[in-house]
Design an enzyme around this catalytic site. Structure first.
Site: not given
Ligand SMILES: *[C@@H]1O[C@H](CO)[C@@H](O)[C@H](O)[C@H]1NC(C)=O
Ligand SMILES: *[C@@H]1O[C@H](CO)[C@@H](O)[C@H](O)[C@H]1NC(C)=O
Length: 314
Positions: A126, A128, A130, A143, A155, A220, A300
């Protein structure tokens, strides 16, 4: 935001790009035009409108119906150039996300099964876009994310150099054997190099759809969920036009898609890497507009994902 030299460079760059497009139009699939020619409404008619000529379409979100509008291309694609113009929800759009993805059939089947628009197909691919709404006058963020065989978490977030609610701007994806590039108004904002077998994002095994929707993500989306959707401002409407795909359809034989004799510009040498003009624009974006980059997020990802070491400049 410093933009003078950059903005002056754009018309030239676009003129050059248009010249390339006009001279190489022998693509396998070229679709343009109206909503009806290209899309189906998955859900639901009441959240959807088109202009009378079908050239502009609108997706709207409200609280009463609880419907999440979803439109999906009729066609399935292998890869190529995907582009659409969007004008995003204006005014107070905090908490509201407009989404525009390419994803594969696995995800679609899975989502329909689960009756959720946002579920995760276990092995989906996928790409994306956004668009994260905001309070009136506060900046939208774009995003982007990439899922490969079910794994996302890649992201990036960017500011834009214009107000995306004032007018239409094009948001495009180039997807070929060598790179995946996200463009805003033909300016590359994100680049993924393919790295042969070990890190190849290039999908040629799954039929990809293009999809758009608008939904509430106030847990979020805006300032990490601090800003809630103000339903008094509903309906929230995003506007679309000029969908175009210049790429291979799923039914097209793969070898012909990438053959050097068919001259599909989107998989020919000049599209394998950024041009010099694109590199200049991309450098400017990197220096000025990146808000978040998962490759830089060492908390992260103490060990960055392997693609983070691939240079977009090659
Ligand atoms: C994709 O993921 C599935 C399950 O998570 C795994 O079985 C499969 O081998 C993976 N495919 C590729 C090409 O990595
Ligand atoms: C919304 O506006 C605030 C304040 O300017 C900003 O911090 C934030 O990054 C903006 N966008 C999102 C999606 O939170």
């Amino acid at each position: 935001m410093g933009k003078s030299a950059f903005q002056m460079a754009i018309p030239l760059f676009m003129a050059a790009l248009m010249a390339v497009f006009l001279s190489e139009t022998s693509a396998v699939a070229l679709s343009k035009g109206s909503f009806k020619d290209n899309f189906d409404i998955m859900w639901s008619e009441s959240n959807f409108k088109t202009s009378s000529d079908g050239q502009i379409w609108y997706l709207s979100l409200d609280q009463e119906t609880g419907n999440i509008p979803i439109v999906l291309t009729k066609q399935r694609y292998r890869f190529g150039w995907f582009s659409m113009k969007l004008r995003l929800v204006g005014g107070d759009s905090a908490g509201v996300v407009t989404a525009y993805y390419t994803f594969d059939e696995g995800k679609l089947n899975f989502d329909l099964q689960m009756c959720t628009e946002n579920g995760a197909g276990p092995t989906r691919d996928e790409l994306d876009f956004e668009f994260l709404g905001n309070r009136t006058g506060q900046p939208y963020l774009v995003q982007t994310n990439v899922y490969k065989n079910g794994t996302g978490g890649r992201e990036m977030r960017h500011l834009l150099w214009f107000d995306p609610t004032e007018d239409y701007h094009s948001y495009s994806i180039l997807w070929n054997n060598h790179q995946i590039v996200f463009f805003v108004d033909r300016v590359p904002i994100r680049v993924y190099k393919n790295n042969g077998e070990s890190n190849n994002f290039f999908p040629n095994k799954k039929p990809m759809y293009l999809f758009s929707s608008i939904w509430n993500a106030d847990d979020w989306a805006t300032r990490g969920g601090l800003e809630k959707t103000d339903w008094k401002k509903a309906p929230f409407v995003s506007c679309y036009k000029d969908f175009s795909v210049d790429g291979c359809q799923w039914e097209d034989p793969y070898p012909a898609c990438v053959s050097t004799t068919t001259k599909n510009w989107w998989d020919q040498y000049p599209s394998w890497h950024l041009t010099d003009a694109q590199k200049k624009d991309y450098g400017w974006v990197k220096r000025n507009l990146v808000i978040y980059d998962y490759c830089q997020d060492t908390e992260r990802y103490p060990t960055p994902m392997e693609e983070c070491s691939l240079s977009p400049w090659d």
